[in-house]
Design a protein around this motif. Structure first.
Motif, PDB file in Angstrom:
ATOM      1  N   ARG A  21       4.044  -6.085  -2.584  1.00 25.45           N
ATOM      2  CA  ARG A  21       3.091  -5.443  -1.682  1.00 25.45           C
ATOM      3  C   ARG A  21       2.869  -4.018  -2.168  1.00 25.45           C
ATOM      4  O   ARG A  21       3.803  -3.227  -2.222  1.00 25.45           O
ATOM      5  N   ASN A  22       1.624  -3.710  -2.535  1.00 20.42           N
ATOM      6  CA  ASN A  22       1.283  -2.385  -3.047  1.00 20.42           C
ATOM      7  C   ASN A  22       2.351  -1.895  -4.025  1.00 20.42           C
ATOM      8  O   ASN A  22       2.957  -0.842  -3.855  1.00 20.42           O
ATOM      9  N   VAL A  23       2.564  -2.669  -5.066  1.00 18.17           N
ATOM     10  CA  VAL A  23       3.677  -2.428  -5.985  1.00 18.17           C
ATOM     11  C   VAL A  23       3.593  -1.065  -6.681  1.00 18.17           C
ATOM     12  O   VAL A  23       4.622  -0.393  -6.827  1.00 18.17           O
ATOM     13  N   PRO A  24       2.413  -0.579  -7.098  1.00 17.17           N
ATOM     14  CA  PRO A  24       2.400   0.751  -7.729  1.00 17.17           C
ATOM     15  C   PRO A  24       2.955   1.855  -6.830  1.00 17.17           C
ATOM     16  O   PRO A  24       3.546   2.820  -7.324  1.00 17.17           O
ATOM     17  N   ALA A  25       2.779   1.707  -5.509  1.00 24.27           N
ATOM     18  CA  ALA A  25       3.289   2.726  -4.583  1.00 24.27           C
ATOM     19  C   ALA A  25       4.805   2.748  -4.527  1.00 24.27           C
ATOM     20  O   ALA A  25       5.389   3.686  -3.979  1.00 24.27           O
ATOM     21  N   GLN A  26       5.455   1.737  -5.106  1.00 24.26           N
ATOM     22  CA  GLN A  26       6.911   1.732  -5.170  1.00 24.26           C
ATOM     23  C   GLN A  26       7.426   2.625  -6.302  1.00 24.26           C
ATOM     24  O   GLN A  26       8.624   2.881  -6.396  1.00 24.26           O
ATOM     25  N   ARG A  34      -4.595  13.353   2.076  1.00 26.28           N
ATOM     26  CA  ARG A  34      -3.269  12.795   2.335  1.00 26.28           C
ATOM     27  C   ARG A  34      -3.461  11.339   2.761  1.00 26.28           C
ATOM     28  O   ARG A  34      -4.217  11.046   3.685  1.00 26.28           O
ATOM     29  N   GLU A  35      -2.803  10.435   2.091  1.00 22.77           N
ATOM     30  CA  GLU A  35      -2.980   9.013   2.370  1.00 22.77           C
ATOM     31  C   GLU A  35      -2.446   8.680   3.763  1.00 22.77           C
ATOM     32  O   GLU A  35      -1.376   9.137   4.153  1.00 22.77           O
ATOM     33  N   SER A  36      -3.200   7.865   4.483  1.00 26.78           N
ATOM     34  CA  SER A  36      -2.830   7.541   5.860  1.00 26.78           C
ATOM     35  C   SER A  36      -2.433   6.084   6.055  1.00 26.78           C
ATOM     36  O   SER A  36      -1.949   5.720   7.124  1.00 26.78           O
ATOM     37  N   ARG A  37      -2.612   5.255   5.041  1.00 30.03           N
ATOM     38  CA  ARG A  37      -2.312   3.833   5.209  1.00 30.03           C
ATOM     39  C   ARG A  37      -0.826   3.570   5.009  1.00 30.03           C
ATOM     40  O   ARG A  37      -0.181   4.154   4.138  1.00 30.03           O
ATOM     41  N   GLU A  38      -0.298   2.672   5.815  1.00 28.55           N
ATOM     42  CA  GLU A  38       1.130   2.376   5.811  1.00 28.55           C
ATOM     43  C   GLU A  38       1.603   1.961   4.417  1.00 28.55           C
ATOM     44  O   GLU A  38       0.996   1.115   3.762  1.00 28.55           O
ATOM     45  N   GLU A  53       1.628   3.652   1.664  1.00 26.75           N
ATOM     46  CA  GLU A  53       0.997   4.297   0.509  1.00 26.75           C
ATOM     47  C   GLU A  53       1.668   5.639   0.234  1.00 26.75           C
ATOM     48  O   GLU A  53       1.595   6.560   1.043  1.00 26.75           O
ATOM     49  N   THR A  54       2.325   5.737  -0.897  1.00 28.20           N
ATOM     50  CA  THR A  54       3.076   6.943  -1.258  1.00 28.20           C
ATOM     51  C   THR A  54       2.405   7.747  -2.361  1.00 28.20           C
ATOM     52  O   THR A  54       2.848   8.854  -2.671  1.00 28.20           O
TER      53      THR A  54
END
Length: 383
Positions: A310-315, A7-11, A13-14
């Motif tokens: 910012r971390n565009v793929p996670a959007q 499970r991802e823990s970084r702010e 990250e979806t």
């Protein structure tokens, strides 16, 4: 072998490193798939979907795990729980994660970095940089269209004709080409520029106009552009300025993993854009192509809105996760020995495995990272 899905823990990250629809392919290789509770929630994959696909959901999937898969690097406290010989697969920006690399080295963990998978034909199915850039490029065009308060396509009505918007894309790698294609599908007139000679034909193939500057091209290794001198960069900005000023939307996508993004557009160039213009800087996370852009924020420069990625793929976590999980599955398939028992066969003579390997058996094998961890002694010996 037990494959643990973290499970991802970084702010922010979806994404998730494995999706339910691909679990059966891992189990068919002989692996047991154990998923940390809530691992897929951000990508709209509930725990029940993993169980239905044949995985186990457990509070501690890392116990006895031979392989741990994640999107972002593992948290250091989690990494320190891994047994010697465990293999991890994730993105691993080593220059920013030197402490974690040290932990992996000292623990005897084998760390494979998805961004280091070589860009060769045999590794295309494992190319996570390209798959996530595809998502980013699409997202950039949609963001541009959403912020721009005008039609993108030409509209001819009884009340008059509304001309199409003009979108300029700087950088025509995977993300840039997808941004071009998406903006064209939405009806915009698109012009694009890239420093690589081969890019002009790729731009035209997407239905866009290639901007041609009287400058030498900068072909680099692995499909990336070479770094340019400041003198050339200044001249390039000068030549691009009229195209930027005339654009309703500007999308910049020039970035190379592990390096600061080049500044392609100055604040003055943005200030010359028309009122209501939109700038989308995909590279804001790595320094920015646009002077003044801020990762994760929309700022105003002149009369234009500037969106910093910012971390565009996670959007877009669902498609991004599905693509990334397929990249991971392809790599794990390469690592899995024949025989159906799920044993790993880590062949460091294979150029894909060797290229992606950061640490193995207590050694930092990625030479640029090794140099960062142990810089050479100064000339003349120790002071």
């Amino acid at each position: 072998m037990r494959v643990a899905v973290a499970r991802e823990s970084r702010e922010g990250e979806t994404r998730v490193a494995m999706v339910p629809e691909l679990v059966a392919k891992l189990t068919a290789l002989g692996h047991e798939v154990v998923v940390e509770p809530g691992a897929g929630a951000g990508a709209l994959h509930p725990d029940e979907a993993y169980v239905a696909a044949g995985a186990v959901v457990a509070d501690d999937p890392y116990s006895d795990a031979g392989l741990v898969v994640s999107v972002q690097p593992l948290a250091r406290d989690l990494a320190r729980r891994l047994a010697s010989g465990t293999v991890t697969v994730s993105f691993l920006p080593t220059a920013a994660e030197l402490d974690l690399v040290r932990d992996y080295r000292d623990l005897g963990v084998t760390a494979l970095a998805m961004e280091l998978v070589p860009r060769i034909s045999r590794a295309q199915s494992m190319d996570a940089l390209s798959s996530q850039s595809l998502v980013s490029g699409y997202r950039c065009a949609v963001v541009c269209a959403g912020l721009l308060r005008r039609f993108l396509p030409l509209n001819m009505t009884a009340a008059g004709t509304v001309p199409p918007a003009e979108v300029v894309v700087l950088g025509a790698g995977v993300a840039g080409l997808q941004a071009i294609a998406t903006a064209r599908r939405l009806g915009a007139v698109v012009k694009a520029y890239d420093v690589r000679a081969a890019a002009a034909e790729e731009i035209r193939s997407m239905g866009a106009q290639a901007i041609e500057l009287d400058l030498p091209t900068l072909e680099g290794a692995g499909g990336y552009a070479r770094e340019m001198t400041e003198e050339r960069a200044a001249l390039q900005r000068e030549l691009l300025a009229p195209y930027v000023a005339a654009a309703d939307g500007l999308i910049t996508t020039a970035a190379v993993p592990g390096r600061t993004a080049p500044v392609l557009v100055t604040r003055g160039m943005v200030e010359a854009m028309s009122p209501g213009s939109v700038v989308v800087d995909l590279a804001a996370d790595s320094g920015g192509n646009v002077e003044g852009s801020v990762a994760g924020e929309v700022v105003r420069i002149g009369q234009a809105q500037v969106w910093g990625g910012r971390n565009v793929p996670a959007q877009m976590p669902e498609p991004a996760s599905r693509l990334y999980a397929q990249n991971v599955l392809s790599l794990v398939t390469l690592l899995t020995a024949d025989g159906g028992d799920g044993a790993l066969a880590l062949d460091l003579a294979d150029e894909i495995v060797a290229g992606a390997c950061v640490t193995h058996d207590g050694v930092v094998r990625h030479e640029p990272t090794a140099r960062l961890l142990e810089p050479p002694a100064p000339e003349g010996g120790l002071a």
